[in-house]
Design a protein around this motif. Structure first.
Motif, PDB file in Angstrom:
ATOM      1  N   SER A  71      20.242   9.682  40.899  1.00 19.73           N
ATOM      2  CA  SER A  71      18.869   9.242  40.653  1.00 19.73           C
ATOM      3  C   SER A  71      17.831  10.083  41.382  1.00 19.73           C
ATOM      4  N   HIS A  72      18.282  10.926  42.329  1.00 19.04           N
ATOM      5  CA  HIS A  72      17.299  11.704  43.105  1.00 19.04           C
ATOM      6  C   HIS A  72      18.034  12.871  43.728  1.00 19.04           C
ATOM      7  N   GLU A  73      17.976  14.014  43.079  1.00 22.74           N
ATOM      8  CA  GLU A  73      18.601  15.221  43.616  1.00 22.74           C
ATOM      9  C   GLU A  73      17.640  16.382  43.418  1.00 22.74           C
ATOM     10  N   HIS A  74      18.000  17.496  44.009  1.00 25.23           N
ATOM     11  CA  HIS A  74      17.183  18.707  43.892  1.00 25.23           C
ATOM     12  C   HIS A  74      18.093  19.841  43.433  1.00 25.23           C
ATOM     13  N   LEU A  75      18.493  19.758  42.166  1.00 25.09           N
ATOM     14  CA  LEU A  75      19.411  20.755  41.617  1.00 25.09           C
ATOM     15  C   LEU A  75      18.794  22.140  41.644  1.00 25.09           C
ATOM     16  N   GLU A 230      15.986  15.271  38.612  1.00 24.56           N
ATOM     17  CA  GLU A 230      15.552  16.392  39.463  1.00 24.56           C
ATOM     18  C   GLU A 230      14.240  15.980  40.115  1.00 24.56           C
ATOM     19  N   ALA A 231      14.262  15.786  41.444  1.00 24.13           N
ATOM     20  CA  ALA A 231      13.221  14.972  42.067  1.00 24.13           C
ATOM     21  C   ALA A 231      11.894  15.673  42.314  1.00 24.13           C
ATOM     22  N   MET A 232      11.811  16.992  42.176  1.00 23.28           N
ATOM     23  CA  MET A 232      10.481  17.601  42.343  1.00 23.28           C
ATOM     24  C   MET A 232      10.517  19.081  41.969  1.00 23.28           C
ATOM     25  N   LEU A 291       6.209  12.036  36.902  1.00 20.46           N
ATOM     26  CA  LEU A 291       5.442  12.731  37.935  1.00 20.46           C
ATOM     27  C   LEU A 291       5.957  12.354  39.319  1.00 20.46           C
ATOM     28  N   LYS A 292       5.765  13.278  40.269  1.00 19.65           N
ATOM     29  CA  LYS A 292       6.223  13.037  41.645  1.00 19.65           C
ATOM     30  C   LYS A 292       5.067  13.182  42.627  1.00 19.65           C
ATOM     31  N   PHE A 293       4.911  12.174  43.453  1.00 22.17           N
ATOM     32  CA  PHE A 293       3.950  12.210  44.556  1.00 22.17           C
ATOM     33  C   PHE A 293       4.739  12.041  45.853  1.00 22.17           C
ATOM     34  N   GLU A 374      10.632   6.201  45.933  1.00 20.28           N
ATOM     35  CA  GLU A 374      11.759   7.072  46.260  1.00 20.28           C
ATOM     36  C   GLU A 374      12.099   6.892  47.744  1.00 20.28           C
ATOM     37  N   HIS A 375      13.298   6.518  48.036  1.00 15.72           N
ATOM     38  CA  HIS A 375      13.916   6.415  49.372  1.00 15.72           C
ATOM     39  C   HIS A 375      13.718   5.056  50.042  1.00 15.72           C
ATOM     40  N   ALA A 376      12.475   4.711  50.409  1.00 17.33           N
ATOM     41  CA  ALA A 376      12.239   3.508  51.235  1.00 17.33           C
ATOM     42  C   ALA A 376      13.312   3.387  52.312  1.00 17.33           C
ATOM     43  N   THR A 437      21.495  11.089  45.885  1.00 15.58           N
ATOM     44  CA  THR A 437      21.893  11.771  47.119  1.00 15.58           C
ATOM     45  C   THR A 437      20.750  12.467  47.836  1.00 15.58           C
ATOM     46  N   ASP A 438      19.734  12.985  47.125  1.00 12.55           N
ATOM     47  CA  ASP A 438      18.689  13.821  47.702  1.00 12.55           C
ATOM     48  C   ASP A 438      19.287  15.113  48.254  1.00 12.55           C
ATOM     49  N   MET A 439      18.727  15.642  49.360  1.00 15.59           N
ATOM     50  CA  MET A 439      19.082  16.999  49.769  1.00 15.59           C
ATOM     51  C   MET A 439      20.290  17.090  50.673  1.00 15.59           C
TER      52      MET A 439
HETATM   53 ZN   LIG Z   1      13.974  14.408  47.524  1.00 13.63          ZN
END
Ligand SMILES: [Zn+2]
Length: 547
Positions: A71-75, A230-232, A291-293, A374-376, A437-439
């Motif tokens: 749900s949140h990665e930076h491929l 792809e989170a950003m 969109l990502k903020f 995202e995250h919290a 997973t994120d980074m």
């Molecule tokens: Zn991220």
């Protein structure tokens, strides 16, 4: 019988267990084209649908799951890292600077030395960041930027000078320039200060990024991933994705978020969004999510309600004025955009809740998974109730606690670290969660599943064991959870006829295995959209099904 037989299967797989994620366990699954055509609780239950051209895989020793959907990665970052100096392999400051020195020797005069972002000081024997002075000593005058994750970097003197950062430079509004006792920059950059230097560093070409995405997406498929949100990324990076997708180079599906930078005014941000065209245009392989903020920093820079344990004078920073962000989000939501906002600390979570409640107040009810947090990483019970009441979904990443637990212990202290991402608390009140997973690297989803079920970490022991959740729940949130987040629960996330054929196979059954067997469990093979994305042992027969 009307005489018309159903068309034969392209592939028939018999397995020990096929966990559908709908509560059913099957023993055989039939694929046709990109999709799942049939399932059966019997190993031979689909034999009538097989024909001369059907590829049969007898996998009575394997367990199948839907491929993971992160749900949140930076491929793109992970892929770009493969083009950069691989300091993520360094195990000491000496190895780190030796890699910088070697790259500097090979580089043309004045060329930038850029490192992979996937390193972390806890992997270095000294357990600290390299200093700007150490990078100076290694780099022979080349500008060096060593970004570490999304919110921190170390730069040397030449890189700082290229960005106009010197002894008299003030901190940017949403970031920090590390200083020596005499006030000169020490090379450590946080938040907006990272972007100041990154903005003047050279970018990879589209062709380089496209090829890197081919390799990077194959590496994710090899770990059982079928979809990545792809989170950003920016517009150039989206173009690289489009080129990779058009040439069939993506081994996983991508659902990118386009960054709307907090350096923009409200009018500029609205003009930027209007310039992006219609939201959500794409296909099953590549479709922008929204969109990502970014509201605050990471572990360093995350906006907390209480001061940092490591620095009582500091409690992080907020990047957006809530009124500005509300105005921009109302505009975006009315144009049909979905919004994901990064909020790591509890003060940032509270501020994003303020914004989202104000947005929903102006737009009226929005579909689930339109306004996403995202995250919290840190939250309190009242905030969790507000998120559920407002219908604001949440992406959660145990991998961040796994990877950065020791940093959280140092910066936030043990009490707050033990209650990072309390998934049990969120689930108890009916929150919408999607797992990713994120980074954190490596990015094996099973390591995250193990972590959610044990609260184990890489180097900080078990943190908050009471917040563990069952393996079956973790797997559901990592497949169907993300499919719901991506508004494609009808197409992906479970193994039932009519869905896309994204499957992963394991030698042991994760539902019944000892938890410790999961921590490093990797797939035997992965299929994405009916295509073989990973099969090192050649168990699936022909690489392409005969469609
Ligand atoms: Zn991220």
């Amino acid at each position: 019988m009307d005489g018309s037989l159903p068309p034969r299967l392209d592939r028939l797989i018999r397995a020990r267990a096929i966990h559908s994620m709908t509560g059913e366990v099957y023993r055989s699954v039939g694929l046709r084209g990109a999709g799942i055509a049939a399932v059966s609780p019997e190993p031979d239950g689909l034999d009538d649908l097989a024909g001369a051209g059907t590829v049969l895989t007898d996998a009575g020793d394997l367990t199948l799951l839907p491929a993971f959907a992160d749900s949140h990665e930076h491929l793109l970052e992970a892929s770009r890292n493969t083009l950069l100096v691989p300091v993520d392999r360094a195990r000491s400051i000496g190895e780190f600077t030796a890699m910088i020195a070697a790259a500097s020797r090979d580089a043309a005069h004045g060329e930038w030395i850029l490192t992979s972002m996937a390193w972390h000081e806890s992997n270095l024997a000294e357990n600290r960041l390299p200093t700007g002075a150490e990078l100076d000593a290694a780099a022979d005058g080349h500008p060096v930027l060593a970004r570490r994750g999304g919110h921190l970097a170390v730069a040397n003197t030449a890189a700082l000078a290229a960005a106009g950062i010197g002894p008299g430079s003030p901190d940017p509004a949403a970031g920090k320039i590390g200083r020596l006792p005499d006030g000169r920059p020490d090379g450590v950059l946080e938040g907006g200060a990272v972007w100041q230097v990154a903005a003047v560093a050279p970018a990879a070409t589209r062709a380089e990024l496209t090829e890197a995405l081919r390799r990077g997406s194959a590496a994710y498929a090899a770990l059982g991933v079928g979809t990545i949100r792809e989170a950003m990324i920016n517009s150039d990076e989206l173009a690289a994705y489009q080129a990779a997708a058009a040439r069939g180079k993506l081994s996983v599906r991508a659902r990118p978020l386009i960054r709307v930078g907090n350096e923009l005014t409200a009018d500029e941000a609205i003009a930027f969004i209007d310039g992006l065209g219609a939201p959500g245009v794409g296909d099953d392989w590549l479709r922008p999510w929204g969109l990502k903020f970014v509201m605050d920093g990471g572990v360093e820079g995350g906006a907390l309600e209480q001061p940092y344990a490591s620095d009582p004078a500091h409690s992080g920073h907020l990047n957006w004025d809530p009124d500005v962000l509300t105005r921009v989000c109302v505009h975006a939501a009315r144009r049909g955009w979905r919004i994901g906002t990064h909020a790591a600390g509890d003060r940032a979570v509270g501020t994003v809740l303020d914004v989202y409640e104000a947005v929903a107040g102006q737009t009226g009810p929005l579909p689930p998974w339109t306004l996403v947090i995202e995250h919290a990483l840190l939250s309190d019970a009242a905030q969790r109730q507000r998120a559920v009441r407002g219908g604001f979904g949440l992406t959660v990443q145990h991998a961040l606690l796994w990877n950065m637990g020791s940093e959280m212990l140092h910066t936030w202290g043990p009490e707050r670290t033990s209650r990072v991402n309390p998934l049990d608390q969120w689930l108890a009140i009916g929150a919408d969660l999607a797992v990713g997973t994120d980074m954190a690297r490596p990015f094996n989803p099973m390591t995250s599943v193990w972590g959610m079920a044990t609260r184990g970490t890489k180097a900080a022991g078990v943190q908050g064991h009471e917040h563990a959740i069952p393996v079956a729940t973790a797997l559901e949130l990592y497949t169907m959870g993300t499919a719901r987040l991506n508004h494609e629960a009808e197409r992906l996330g479970s193994i039932i006829p009519g869905k896309l054929a994204d499957l992963v196979a394991y030698r042991i059954d994760p539902m019944t295995a000892d938890l410790d067997e999961l921590a490093e469990l990797t797939p035997v093979w992965t299929i994405v959209g009916g295509r073989v994305a990973h099969d090192p042992a050649g168990l699936l027969g022909p690489l392409e099904v005969s469609t």
